[in-house]
Design a protein around this motif. Structure first.
Motif, PDB file in Angstrom:
ATOM      1  N   ALA A   1      76.905  46.192  15.251  1.00  0.00           N
ATOM      2  CA  ALA A   1      77.605  47.292  15.618  1.00  0.00           C
ATOM      3  C   ALA A   1      77.302  48.541  14.739  1.00  0.00           C
ATOM      4  N   VAL A   2      77.331  48.261  13.323  1.00  0.00           N
ATOM      5  CA  VAL A   2      76.881  49.244  12.397  1.00  0.00           C
ATOM      6  C   VAL A   2      75.124  49.699  12.781  1.00  0.00           C
ATOM      7  N   ALA A   3      74.436  48.540  12.976  1.00  0.00           N
ATOM      8  CA  ALA A   3      72.990  48.895  13.347  1.00  0.00           C
ATOM      9  C   ALA A   3      72.901  49.648  14.703  1.00  0.00           C
ATOM     10  N   GLN A   4      73.802  49.537  15.707  1.00  0.00           N
ATOM     11  CA  GLN A   4      73.840  50.515  16.761  1.00  0.00           C
ATOM     12  C   GLN A   4      73.774  51.669  16.429  1.00  0.00           C
ATOM     13  N   VAL A   5      74.684  52.045  15.499  1.00  0.00           N
ATOM     14  CA  VAL A   5      74.930  53.513  15.074  1.00  0.00           C
ATOM     15  C   VAL A   5      73.536  54.308  14.738  1.00  0.00           C
ATOM     16  N   PHE A   6      72.684  53.537  14.298  1.00  0.00           N
ATOM     17  CA  PHE A   6      71.289  54.010  13.982  1.00  0.00           C
ATOM     18  C   PHE A   6      70.186  54.020  14.822  1.00  0.00           C
ATOM     19  N   ILE A   7      70.853  53.680  16.072  1.00  0.00           N
ATOM     20  CA  ILE A   7      69.891  53.236  17.217  1.00  0.00           C
ATOM     21  C   ILE A   7      70.236  54.308  18.473  1.00  0.00           C
ATOM     22  N   LEU A   8      71.528  54.131  18.962  1.00  0.00           N
ATOM     23  CA  LEU A   8      71.796  54.894  20.211  1.00  0.00           C
ATOM     24  C   LEU A   8      71.512  56.431  20.244  1.00  0.00           C
ATOM     25  N   GLY A   9      71.512  57.100  18.838  1.00  0.00           N
ATOM     26  CA  GLY A   9      71.206  58.779  19.036  1.00  0.00           C
ATOM     27  C   GLY A   9      69.709  58.937  18.908  1.00  0.00           C
ATOM     28  N   LEU A  10      68.817  58.111  18.768  1.00  0.00           N
ATOM     29  CA  LEU A  10      67.500  58.154  18.686  1.00  0.00           C
ATOM     30  C   LEU A  10      66.515  58.531  19.952  1.00  0.00           C
ATOM     31  N   PRO A  11      67.043  58.109  21.189  1.00  0.00           N
ATOM     32  CA  PRO A  11      66.299  58.368  22.304  1.00  0.00           C
ATOM     33  C   PRO A  11      65.841  59.622  22.531  1.00  0.00           C
ATOM     34  N   SER A  12      66.690  60.696  22.357  1.00  0.00           N
ATOM     35  CA  SER A  12      66.302  62.018  22.577  1.00  0.00           C
ATOM     36  C   SER A  12      65.597  62.684  21.459  1.00  0.00           C
ATOM     37  N   ARG A  13      65.822  62.285  20.163  1.00  0.00           N
ATOM     38  CA  ARG A  13      65.078  62.541  19.099  1.00  0.00           C
ATOM     39  C   ARG A  13      63.701  62.252  19.131  1.00  0.00           C
ATOM     40  N   ILE A  14      63.231  60.895  19.609  1.00  0.00           N
ATOM     41  CA  ILE A  14      62.004  60.314  19.306  1.00  0.00           C
ATOM     42  C   ILE A  14      61.195  61.135  20.672  1.00  0.00           C
ATOM     43  N   ALA A  15      62.099  61.305  21.639  1.00  0.00           N
ATOM     44  CA  ALA A  15      61.104  62.024  22.959  1.00  0.00           C
ATOM     45  C   ALA A  15      60.786  63.432  22.447  1.00  0.00           C
TER      46      ALA A  15
END
Length: 522
Positions: free
Chosen positions: A182-196
Protein backbone atom coordinates in the motif's frame (compact mmCIF):
# COMPACT_ATOMS: atom_id res chain seq x y z
CA UNK A 1 15.11 13.71 -38.53
CA UNK A 2 17.82 14.60 -36.04
CA UNK A 3 19.22 12.05 -33.62
CA UNK A 4 21.45 12.86 -30.68
CA UNK A 5 22.42 10.28 -28.10
CA UNK A 6 19.25 8.23 -28.53
CA UNK A 7 17.00 11.29 -28.92
CA UNK A 8 14.97 11.89 -32.04
CA UNK A 9 13.47 15.19 -33.02
CA UNK A 10 9.70 15.36 -32.93
CA UNK A 11 8.14 16.20 -36.24
CA UNK A 12 6.75 19.72 -36.17
CA UNK A 13 8.04 20.30 -32.64
CA UNK A 14 11.50 21.74 -33.17
CA UNK A 15 12.64 25.34 -33.32
CA UNK A 16 15.68 27.48 -32.72
CA UNK A 17 16.42 29.72 -29.81
CA UNK A 18 17.00 33.37 -30.65
CA UNK A 19 19.81 33.51 -28.07
CA UNK A 20 23.36 32.32 -28.53
CA UNK A 21 23.61 28.62 -29.37
CA UNK A 22 26.22 28.00 -26.67
CA UNK A 23 23.79 28.76 -23.82
CA UNK A 24 23.92 26.21 -20.98
CA UNK A 25 20.96 23.92 -20.26
CA UNK A 26 17.99 25.53 -18.57
CA UNK A 27 17.02 24.64 -15.03
CA UNK A 28 13.68 22.98 -14.48
CA UNK A 29 11.26 22.74 -11.57
CA UNK A 30 9.20 19.93 -12.97
CA UNK A 31 11.58 17.04 -12.36
CA UNK A 32 13.71 18.29 -9.49
CA UNK A 33 13.02 20.86 -6.86
CA UNK A 34 14.69 23.93 -8.36
CA UNK A 35 18.22 24.30 -7.13
CA UNK A 36 18.99 20.57 -7.21
CA UNK A 37 20.45 20.86 -10.71
CA UNK A 38 21.75 24.39 -10.35
CA UNK A 39 25.18 23.33 -9.17
CA UNK A 40 26.21 22.06 -12.58
CA UNK A 41 25.12 25.10 -14.56
CA UNK A 42 25.13 28.86 -14.47
CA UNK A 43 22.72 31.64 -15.25
CA UNK A 44 22.22 32.11 -18.96
CA UNK A 45 24.13 35.17 -20.20
CA UNK A 46 22.43 37.82 -22.24
CA UNK A 47 22.84 37.34 -25.97
CA UNK A 48 25.04 40.11 -27.33
CA UNK A 49 23.44 39.82 -30.75
CA UNK A 50 19.95 40.63 -29.46
CA UNK A 51 20.08 44.13 -27.97
CA UNK A 52 16.46 44.81 -28.86
CA UNK A 53 15.14 42.84 -25.90
CA UNK A 54 17.80 42.76 -23.18
CA UNK A 55 15.35 43.49 -20.37
CA UNK A 56 12.73 40.96 -21.36
CA UNK A 57 12.43 37.81 -19.26
CA UNK A 58 14.38 34.91 -20.69
CA UNK A 59 11.30 32.76 -21.28
CA UNK A 60 9.41 35.60 -22.97
CA UNK A 61 12.31 36.16 -25.33
CA UNK A 62 12.33 32.50 -26.28
CA UNK A 63 8.65 31.62 -26.32
CA UNK A 64 6.77 34.72 -27.41
CA UNK A 65 4.54 34.14 -30.40
CA UNK A 66 6.08 35.04 -33.68
CA UNK A 67 9.67 34.60 -32.52
CA UNK A 68 11.88 31.52 -32.24
CA UNK A 69 11.01 28.71 -29.86
CA UNK A 70 13.00 26.37 -27.68
CA UNK A 71 14.00 23.23 -29.54
CA UNK A 72 11.83 20.28 -28.53
CA UNK A 73 12.45 16.62 -29.30
CA UNK A 74 10.90 13.27 -28.43
CA UNK A 75 13.10 10.66 -26.80
CA UNK A 76 13.00 7.05 -27.92
CA UNK A 77 13.46 6.05 -24.28
CA UNK A 78 9.98 7.40 -23.45
CA UNK A 79 8.32 4.19 -24.66
CA UNK A 80 10.54 2.02 -22.44
CA UNK A 81 9.87 4.26 -19.43
CA UNK A 82 6.13 4.02 -20.04
CA UNK A 83 6.26 0.23 -20.51
CA UNK A 84 8.26 -0.47 -17.33
CA UNK A 85 6.10 1.84 -15.24
CA UNK A 86 2.92 0.23 -16.57
CA UNK A 87 4.25 -3.23 -15.68
CA UNK A 88 5.17 -2.55 -12.07
CA UNK A 89 1.95 -0.57 -11.62
CA UNK A 90 0.18 -3.69 -12.94
CA UNK A 91 1.78 -5.89 -10.27
CA UNK A 92 0.87 -3.43 -7.53
CA UNK A 93 -2.79 -3.40 -8.61
CA UNK A 94 -2.76 -7.21 -8.82
CA UNK A 95 -1.62 -7.38 -5.20
CA UNK A 96 -4.38 -4.97 -4.18
CA UNK A 97 -7.27 -7.07 -5.50
CA UNK A 98 -5.93 -10.62 -5.07
CA UNK A 99 -7.45 -10.98 -1.59
CA UNK A 100 -10.84 -9.40 -2.25
CA UNK A 101 -11.68 -11.57 -5.24
CA UNK A 102 -11.01 -14.62 -3.01
CA UNK A 103 -12.60 -13.18 0.12
CA UNK A 104 -14.34 -16.42 1.07
CA UNK A 105 -11.17 -18.46 0.46
CA UNK A 106 -8.88 -16.22 2.53
CA UNK A 107 -11.51 -15.79 5.25
CA UNK A 108 -11.54 -19.56 5.62
CA UNK A 109 -7.76 -19.94 5.35
CA UNK A 110 -6.94 -17.33 8.01
CA UNK A 111 -10.11 -18.03 10.06
CA UNK A 112 -11.10 -14.35 10.03
CA UNK A 113 -14.25 -12.42 9.16
CA UNK A 114 -15.14 -10.85 5.80
CA UNK A 115 -14.56 -7.30 7.12
CA UNK A 116 -11.00 -8.31 8.07
CA UNK A 117 -10.44 -9.53 4.52
CA UNK A 118 -11.92 -6.27 3.21
CA UNK A 119 -9.24 -4.42 5.19
CA UNK A 120 -6.59 -6.13 3.05
CA UNK A 121 -7.98 -4.02 0.23
CA UNK A 122 -8.82 -0.90 2.23
CA UNK A 123 -5.29 -0.68 3.66
CA UNK A 124 -4.28 0.61 0.21
CA UNK A 125 -6.73 3.47 0.65
CA UNK A 126 -5.87 4.15 4.30
CA UNK A 127 -2.12 4.32 3.64
CA UNK A 128 -2.47 6.69 0.71
CA UNK A 129 -4.18 9.57 2.50
CA UNK A 130 -1.53 10.50 5.13
CA UNK A 131 1.41 9.70 2.85
CA UNK A 132 0.41 11.49 -0.34
CA UNK A 133 1.76 14.93 0.61
CA UNK A 134 5.21 13.60 1.62
CA UNK A 135 5.24 11.49 -1.55
CA UNK A 136 4.42 14.39 -3.86
CA UNK A 137 7.02 16.53 -2.08
CA UNK A 138 9.57 13.77 -2.68
CA UNK A 139 8.59 13.65 -6.35
CA UNK A 140 9.24 17.38 -6.69
CA UNK A 141 12.32 17.43 -4.44
CA UNK A 142 14.14 14.26 -5.54
CA UNK A 143 12.62 13.61 -8.91
CA UNK A 144 10.92 10.99 -11.01
CA UNK A 145 13.62 8.30 -10.95
CA UNK A 146 13.88 8.00 -7.16
CA UNK A 147 10.10 7.97 -6.80
CA UNK A 148 9.83 5.20 -9.39
CA UNK A 149 12.52 3.14 -7.64
CA UNK A 150 10.74 3.51 -4.30
CA UNK A 151 7.43 2.41 -5.78
CA UNK A 152 8.81 -0.65 -7.55
CA UNK A 153 11.16 -1.56 -4.67
CA UNK A 154 8.50 -1.44 -1.95
CA UNK A 155 6.20 -3.38 -4.24
CA UNK A 156 8.76 -6.19 -4.46
CA UNK A 157 9.44 -6.08 -0.71
CA UNK A 158 5.75 -6.44 0.14
CA UNK A 159 5.43 -9.35 -2.27
CA UNK A 160 8.28 -11.22 -0.57
CA UNK A 161 6.85 -10.55 2.89
CA UNK A 162 3.60 -12.20 1.82
CA UNK A 163 5.55 -15.39 1.25
CA UNK A 164 6.04 -15.51 5.01
CA UNK A 165 2.29 -15.53 5.70
CA UNK A 166 1.53 -19.00 4.33
CA UNK A 167 -0.04 -20.38 7.50
CA UNK A 168 -3.58 -20.03 8.89
CA UNK A 169 -2.46 -18.14 12.00
CA UNK A 170 -0.43 -15.51 10.09
CA UNK A 171 -3.12 -13.02 9.11
CA UNK A 172 -1.18 -10.16 10.83
CA UNK A 173 1.84 -10.96 8.65
CA UNK A 174 -0.14 -10.81 5.44
CA UNK A 175 -1.78 -7.57 6.60
CA UNK A 176 1.65 -6.04 7.30
CA UNK A 177 2.93 -7.19 3.90
CA UNK A 178 -0.13 -5.70 2.20
CA UNK A 179 0.54 -2.45 4.08
CA UNK A 180 4.03 -2.31 2.50
CA UNK A 181 2.45 -2.75 -0.94
CA UNK A 182 0.00 0.00 0.00
CA UNK A 183 2.89 2.37 0.72
CA UNK A 184 4.39 1.44 -2.65
CA UNK A 185 1.12 2.47 -4.27
CA UNK A 186 1.59 6.01 -2.93
CA UNK A 187 4.69 6.33 -5.15
CA UNK A 188 2.90 4.84 -8.17
CA UNK A 189 -0.57 6.30 -8.61
CA UNK A 190 0.55 9.90 -9.01
CA UNK A 191 3.07 9.22 -11.78
CA UNK A 192 1.00 8.68 -14.98
CA UNK A 193 0.37 12.36 -15.70
CA UNK A 194 3.95 13.29 -14.67
CA UNK A 195 5.50 10.67 -16.96
CA UNK A 196 3.20 11.70 -19.80
CA UNK A 197 3.99 15.42 -19.42
CA UNK A 198 7.75 15.08 -18.92
CA UNK A 199 8.39 12.48 -21.64
CA UNK A 200 5.65 12.84 -24.29
CA UNK A 201 4.69 15.48 -26.85
CA UNK A 202 1.43 17.46 -26.90
CA UNK A 203 -0.21 15.23 -29.53
CA UNK A 204 0.36 12.06 -27.50
CA UNK A 205 0.32 13.19 -23.87
CA UNK A 206 -3.28 12.15 -23.11
CA UNK A 207 -2.80 8.79 -24.80
CA UNK A 208 0.42 8.22 -22.84
CA UNK A 209 -1.36 9.03 -19.58
CA UNK A 210 -4.16 6.62 -20.53
CA UNK A 211 -1.62 3.85 -21.24
CA UNK A 212 0.09 4.47 -17.89
CA UNK A 213 -3.26 4.23 -16.11
CA UNK A 214 -4.10 1.20 -18.23
CA UNK A 215 -1.24 -0.74 -16.63
CA UNK A 216 -2.88 -0.37 -13.24
CA UNK A 217 -6.24 -1.37 -14.67
CA UNK A 218 -4.71 -4.42 -16.36
CA UNK A 219 -3.28 -5.48 -13.00
CA UNK A 220 -6.75 -5.27 -11.49
CA UNK A 221 -8.09 -7.31 -14.42
CA UNK A 222 -5.47 -10.03 -13.95
CA UNK A 223 -6.18 -9.88 -10.22
CA UNK A 224 -9.80 -10.69 -10.94
CA UNK A 225 -8.97 -13.53 -13.34
CA UNK A 226 -5.84 -15.32 -12.10
CA UNK A 227 -6.29 -15.83 -8.32
CA UNK A 228 -9.56 -17.84 -8.61
CA UNK A 229 -7.77 -20.12 -11.08
CA UNK A 230 -4.59 -20.49 -9.03
CA UNK A 231 -6.34 -20.82 -5.65
CA UNK A 232 -9.58 -22.82 -5.92
CA UNK A 233 -11.69 -23.07 -2.78
CA UNK A 234 -10.63 -26.28 -0.98
CA UNK A 235 -11.96 -25.79 2.58
CA UNK A 236 -11.40 -29.46 3.44
CA UNK A 237 -7.70 -29.41 2.50
CA UNK A 238 -5.90 -26.45 4.09
CA UNK A 239 -2.46 -27.76 3.10
CA UNK A 240 -3.45 -27.79 -0.57
CA UNK A 241 -4.89 -24.30 -0.19
CA UNK A 242 -1.61 -23.09 1.36
CA UNK A 243 0.35 -24.65 -1.51
CA UNK A 244 -1.83 -22.93 -4.10
CA UNK A 245 -1.53 -19.57 -2.32
CA UNK A 246 2.27 -20.00 -2.19
CA UNK A 247 2.39 -20.36 -5.99
CA UNK A 248 0.58 -17.05 -6.36
CA UNK A 249 2.69 -15.26 -3.74
CA UNK A 250 6.11 -16.49 -4.93
CA UNK A 251 5.27 -15.86 -8.58
CA UNK A 252 4.28 -12.28 -7.77
CA UNK A 253 7.46 -11.73 -5.76
CA UNK A 254 9.74 -12.94 -8.57
CA UNK A 255 8.04 -10.78 -11.21
CA UNK A 256 8.03 -7.67 -9.01
CA UNK A 257 11.75 -8.10 -8.24
CA UNK A 258 12.60 -8.34 -11.94
CA UNK A 259 10.62 -5.15 -12.60
CA UNK A 260 12.50 -3.36 -9.80
CA UNK A 261 15.81 -4.02 -11.56
CA UNK A 262 14.34 -2.96 -14.92
CA UNK A 263 13.19 0.29 -13.33
CA UNK A 264 16.75 1.02 -12.26
CA UNK A 265 18.03 0.39 -15.79
CA UNK A 266 15.36 2.18 -17.83
CA UNK A 267 14.19 5.17 -15.77
CA UNK A 268 15.90 8.51 -16.19
CA UNK A 269 14.89 11.77 -14.57
CA UNK A 270 13.94 13.51 -17.80
CA UNK A 271 14.76 13.50 -21.52
CA UNK A 272 17.65 15.57 -22.82
CA UNK A 273 15.29 17.98 -24.56
CA UNK A 274 11.77 19.01 -23.50
CA UNK A 275 9.05 17.19 -25.47
CA UNK A 276 6.66 20.16 -25.63
CA UNK A 277 6.63 23.92 -25.34
CA UNK A 278 4.65 23.75 -22.09
CA UNK A 279 7.51 21.74 -20.59
CA UNK A 280 10.01 24.23 -22.03
CA UNK A 281 8.16 27.03 -20.23
CA UNK A 282 8.36 25.14 -16.92
CA UNK A 283 12.10 24.62 -17.38
CA UNK A 284 12.62 28.39 -17.51
CA UNK A 285 10.99 29.13 -14.14
CA UNK A 286 13.70 30.48 -11.79
CA UNK A 287 14.48 28.21 -8.81
CA UNK A 288 13.52 30.86 -6.28
CA UNK A 289 10.02 31.07 -7.75
CA UNK A 290 9.07 27.52 -6.73
CA UNK A 291 7.34 26.71 -3.43
CA UNK A 292 5.76 23.33 -2.73
CA UNK A 293 3.60 24.79 0.02
CA UNK A 294 2.43 27.61 -2.22
CA UNK A 295 1.69 25.11 -4.99
CA UNK A 296 -0.65 23.21 -2.65
CA UNK A 297 -2.33 26.47 -1.62
CA UNK A 298 -2.75 27.49 -5.26
CA UNK A 299 -4.45 24.19 -6.06
CA UNK A 300 -6.97 24.55 -3.25
CA UNK A 301 -7.69 28.13 -4.31
CA UNK A 302 -8.47 26.85 -7.81
CA UNK A 303 -12.26 26.33 -7.66
CA UNK A 304 -12.51 24.19 -10.84
CA UNK A 305 -9.82 21.90 -9.44
CA UNK A 306 -11.62 21.59 -6.08
CA UNK A 307 -14.82 20.60 -7.90
CA UNK A 308 -12.88 18.05 -9.95
CA UNK A 309 -11.16 16.82 -6.77
CA UNK A 310 -14.53 15.92 -5.23
CA UNK A 311 -16.15 14.53 -8.38
CA UNK A 312 -13.07 12.41 -9.21
CA UNK A 313 -13.03 11.06 -5.66
CA UNK A 314 -16.69 10.05 -5.91
CA UNK A 315 -16.32 8.21 -9.22
CA UNK A 316 -13.04 6.46 -8.45
CA UNK A 317 -14.05 5.68 -4.87
CA UNK A 318 -17.20 4.04 -6.23
CA UNK A 319 -15.06 1.94 -8.58
CA UNK A 320 -12.82 0.86 -5.69
CA UNK A 321 -15.86 -0.11 -3.64
CA UNK A 322 -17.48 -2.11 -6.46
CA UNK A 323 -14.16 -3.90 -7.14
CA UNK A 324 -13.64 -4.77 -3.46
CA UNK A 325 -17.18 -6.07 -2.92
CA UNK A 326 -17.77 -7.68 -6.31
CA UNK A 327 -17.13 -11.21 -5.06
CA UNK A 328 -19.63 -10.77 -2.22
CA UNK A 329 -22.24 -9.31 -4.56
CA UNK A 330 -21.91 -12.13 -7.07
CA UNK A 331 -21.86 -15.07 -4.63
CA UNK A 332 -24.89 -13.61 -2.81
CA UNK A 333 -27.02 -14.23 -5.89
CA UNK A 334 -24.94 -16.96 -7.59
CA UNK A 335 -23.59 -19.32 -4.92
CA UNK A 336 -20.38 -21.16 -5.76
CA UNK A 337 -19.55 -18.89 -8.71
CA UNK A 338 -16.25 -17.51 -7.40
CA UNK A 339 -14.51 -18.16 -10.73
CA UNK A 340 -17.22 -16.37 -12.69
CA UNK A 341 -17.07 -13.50 -10.19
CA UNK A 342 -13.42 -13.11 -11.15
CA UNK A 343 -14.30 -13.27 -14.83
CA UNK A 344 -16.95 -10.60 -14.38
CA UNK A 345 -14.36 -8.42 -12.67
CA UNK A 346 -12.00 -9.10 -15.58
CA UNK A 347 -14.71 -8.07 -18.03
CA UNK A 348 -15.35 -4.88 -16.07
CA UNK A 349 -11.70 -3.84 -16.07
CA UNK A 350 -10.80 -4.92 -19.63
CA UNK A 351 -13.77 -2.94 -20.94
CA UNK A 352 -12.48 -0.02 -18.87
CA UNK A 353 -9.02 -0.38 -20.43
CA UNK A 354 -10.57 -0.05 -23.86
CA UNK A 355 -12.50 2.97 -22.62
CA UNK A 356 -9.31 4.54 -21.24
CA UNK A 357 -7.44 4.24 -24.54
CA UNK A 358 -10.40 5.53 -26.55
CA UNK A 359 -10.82 8.49 -24.19
CA UNK A 360 -7.10 9.26 -24.32
CA UNK A 361 -7.05 9.23 -28.12
CA UNK A 362 -10.21 11.32 -28.21
CA UNK A 363 -8.71 13.95 -25.88
CA UNK A 364 -5.51 14.18 -27.94
CA UNK A 365 -7.64 14.72 -31.04
CA UNK A 366 -10.35 17.08 -29.74
CA UNK A 367 -9.10 18.57 -26.41
CA UNK A 368 -12.76 18.52 -25.23
CA UNK A 369 -11.89 17.72 -21.62
CA UNK A 370 -14.99 18.91 -19.80
CA UNK A 371 -17.50 17.65 -22.35
CA UNK A 372 -15.91 14.19 -22.48
CA UNK A 373 -15.60 13.97 -18.68
CA UNK A 374 -19.26 14.94 -18.17
CA UNK A 375 -20.57 12.51 -20.78
CA UNK A 376 -18.54 9.61 -19.36
CA UNK A 377 -19.76 10.50 -15.85
CA UNK A 378 -23.41 10.42 -16.94
CA UNK A 379 -22.97 7.12 -18.79
CA UNK A 380 -21.26 5.61 -15.72
CA UNK A 381 -24.30 6.57 -13.64
CA UNK A 382 -26.63 4.90 -16.15
CA UNK A 383 -24.37 1.83 -16.31
CA UNK A 384 -24.40 1.40 -12.51
CA UNK A 385 -28.20 1.69 -12.43
CA UNK A 386 -28.55 -1.01 -15.08
CA UNK A 387 -26.01 -3.24 -13.30
CA UNK A 388 -27.88 -2.79 -10.00
CA UNK A 389 -31.30 -3.78 -11.29
CA UNK A 390 -30.13 -6.72 -13.42
CA UNK A 391 -27.76 -8.31 -10.87
CA UNK A 392 -30.42 -10.55 -9.29
CA UNK A 393 -32.20 -11.71 -12.45
CA UNK A 394 -30.48 -15.10 -12.31
CA UNK A 395 -28.64 -14.84 -15.63
CA UNK A 396 -24.85 -14.51 -15.34
CA UNK A 397 -24.54 -13.55 -19.01
CA UNK A 398 -26.51 -10.38 -18.28
CA UNK A 399 -24.16 -9.56 -15.39
CA UNK A 400 -21.19 -10.00 -17.74
CA UNK A 401 -22.69 -7.56 -20.24
CA UNK A 402 -23.79 -4.93 -17.71
CA UNK A 403 -20.49 -5.25 -15.84
CA UNK A 404 -18.60 -4.65 -19.09
CA UNK A 405 -20.66 -1.54 -19.88
CA UNK A 406 -20.15 -0.24 -16.36
CA UNK A 407 -16.41 -0.83 -16.52
CA UNK A 408 -16.06 0.81 -19.95
CA UNK A 409 -17.25 4.14 -18.62
CA UNK A 410 -16.34 4.01 -14.90
CA UNK A 411 -12.77 2.79 -15.40
CA UNK A 412 -12.38 4.80 -18.60
CA UNK A 413 -12.96 7.93 -16.53
CA UNK A 414 -9.71 7.58 -14.56
CA UNK A 415 -7.23 9.06 -17.11
CA UNK A 416 -9.77 11.74 -18.02
CA UNK A 417 -9.63 13.09 -14.48
CA UNK A 418 -5.81 13.12 -14.43
CA UNK A 419 -5.47 14.98 -17.72
CA UNK A 420 -8.30 17.43 -17.01
CA UNK A 421 -6.61 18.30 -13.71
CA UNK A 422 -3.26 18.95 -15.38
CA UNK A 423 -4.94 21.25 -17.91
CA UNK A 424 -6.81 23.42 -15.40
CA UNK A 425 -3.94 23.62 -12.88
CA UNK A 426 -0.96 24.24 -15.21
CA UNK A 427 1.80 25.16 -14.36
CA UNK A 428 1.47 23.43 -10.98
CA UNK A 429 3.17 20.05 -10.64
CA UNK A 430 1.36 17.16 -12.31
CA UNK A 431 2.43 14.86 -9.50
CA UNK A 432 0.84 17.11 -6.88
CA UNK A 433 -2.51 17.48 -8.66
CA UNK A 434 -2.64 13.74 -9.45
CA UNK A 435 -1.68 12.87 -5.88
CA UNK A 436 -4.50 14.99 -4.46
CA UNK A 437 -6.98 13.40 -6.88
CA UNK A 438 -5.89 9.95 -5.75
CA UNK A 439 -6.08 10.95 -2.09
CA UNK A 440 -9.67 12.05 -2.65
CA UNK A 441 -10.37 8.72 -4.35
CA UNK A 442 -8.91 6.77 -1.42
CA UNK A 443 -10.98 8.71 1.14
CA UNK A 444 -14.20 8.18 -0.78
CA UNK A 445 -13.17 4.58 -1.46
CA UNK A 446 -12.81 3.82 2.25
CA UNK A 447 -16.14 5.42 3.12
CA UNK A 448 -17.98 3.82 0.20
CA UNK A 449 -16.51 0.36 0.86
CA UNK A 450 -17.46 0.46 4.55
CA UNK A 451 -21.00 1.74 3.94
CA UNK A 452 -21.71 -0.36 0.85
CA UNK A 453 -20.29 -3.45 2.56
CA UNK A 454 -22.56 -2.86 5.56
CA UNK A 455 -25.61 -2.34 3.33
CA UNK A 456 -24.75 -5.41 1.26
CA UNK A 457 -24.36 -7.61 4.35
CA UNK A 458 -27.37 -6.31 6.29
CA UNK A 459 -29.77 -5.78 3.39
CA UNK A 460 -28.77 -6.67 -0.17
CA UNK A 461 -26.29 -5.77 -2.94
CA UNK A 462 -29.01 -3.58 -4.49
CA UNK A 463 -29.11 -1.33 -1.42
CA UNK A 464 -25.35 -0.85 -1.53
CA UNK A 465 -25.32 -0.09 -5.25
CA UNK A 466 -28.15 2.43 -4.97
CA UNK A 467 -26.10 4.20 -2.30
CA UNK A 468 -23.29 4.58 -4.86
CA UNK A 469 -25.74 5.74 -7.55
CA UNK A 470 -26.89 8.62 -5.35
CA UNK A 471 -23.32 9.81 -4.86
CA UNK A 472 -22.44 9.51 -8.56
CA UNK A 473 -25.46 11.72 -9.35
CA UNK A 474 -23.93 14.35 -7.05
CA UNK A 475 -20.67 13.95 -8.98
CA UNK A 476 -22.46 14.69 -12.25
CA UNK A 477 -23.69 18.01 -10.88
CA UNK A 478 -20.21 18.96 -9.63
CA UNK A 479 -18.62 18.06 -12.97
CA UNK A 480 -21.13 20.25 -14.81
CA UNK A 481 -20.05 23.21 -12.66
CA UNK A 482 -16.33 22.93 -13.56
CA UNK A 483 -15.03 25.82 -15.65
CA UNK A 484 -12.90 24.49 -18.48
CA UNK A 485 -9.70 26.57 -18.63
CA UNK A 486 -7.21 24.59 -20.72
CA UNK A 487 -4.00 26.35 -19.68
CA UNK A 488 -1.48 23.76 -20.85
CA UNK A 489 -3.19 23.42 -24.22
CA UNK A 490 -3.11 27.21 -24.63
CA UNK A 491 0.65 27.25 -24.02
CA UNK A 492 1.28 24.50 -26.57
CA UNK A 493 -0.98 26.29 -29.05
CA UNK A 494 0.75 29.65 -28.56
CA UNK A 495 -2.41 31.42 -27.38
CA UNK A 496 -1.47 31.68 -23.72
CA UNK A 497 -2.07 34.86 -21.76
CA UNK A 498 -1.25 33.67 -18.28
CA UNK A 499 1.18 34.31 -15.48
CA UNK A 500 3.23 31.13 -15.17
CA UNK A 501 4.40 30.94 -11.59
CA UNK A 502 4.29 28.79 -8.48
CA UNK A 503 4.36 31.78 -6.11
CA UNK A 504 2.09 34.83 -6.54
CA UNK A 505 3.76 38.06 -7.65
CA UNK A 506 2.72 39.79 -4.43
CA UNK A 507 4.10 37.00 -2.24
CA UNK A 508 5.82 38.45 0.85
CA UNK A 509 8.47 35.75 0.51
CA UNK A 510 9.51 36.30 -3.10
CA UNK A 511 10.27 39.69 -4.65
CA UNK A 512 8.15 40.75 -7.59
CA UNK A 513 11.08 40.80 -9.96
CA UNK A 514 11.56 37.04 -9.70
CA UNK A 515 8.05 36.04 -10.69
CA UNK A 516 8.17 34.64 -14.19
CA UNK A 517 5.59 36.02 -16.58
CA UNK A 518 5.05 34.42 -19.94
CA UNK A 519 2.64 36.18 -22.25
CA UNK A 520 2.06 35.11 -25.83
CA UNK A 521 -0.08 36.83 -28.39
CA UNK A 522 -2.10 35.20 -31.12
Amino acid sequence: MVEDGGEEEAEGESGEMPAAPAAPPLQRCNGFLPGKEAAGGEEQPAAPAAPAAPAAPEAEAMLAAGSGRVETRLSRRRLAVLAVFSCYSLVNAFQWIQYSILSNVFAGFYSVSFPQIDWLSMVYMVAYVPLILPATWLLDARGLRLTALLGSGLNALGAWLKCGSLAPQRYPVTLAAQAVCAVAQVFILGLPSRIASVWFGPTEVSTACAVAVLGNQLGTAIGFLLPPVLVPNTPNDIDLMAHNISIMFYGTAIVSTLLFFLTGVVFEEKPKYPPSHSQAVLQTIPPEDYSYKQSIINLFKNIPFVLLLISYGIMTGAFYSVSTLLNQMIVTHYEGEEVNAGRIGLTLVVAGMVGSIICGLWLDYTKTYKQTTLIVYILSFIGLLVFTFTLDLGYLIIVFVTGGVLGFFMTGYLPLGFEFAVEITYPESEGTSSGLLNASAQIFGILFTLVQGKLTTDYSPRAGNLFLCAWIFVGIILTALIKSDLRRHNVNSGIMNLDVKAVPVDSPVEPESTALKIQSAL
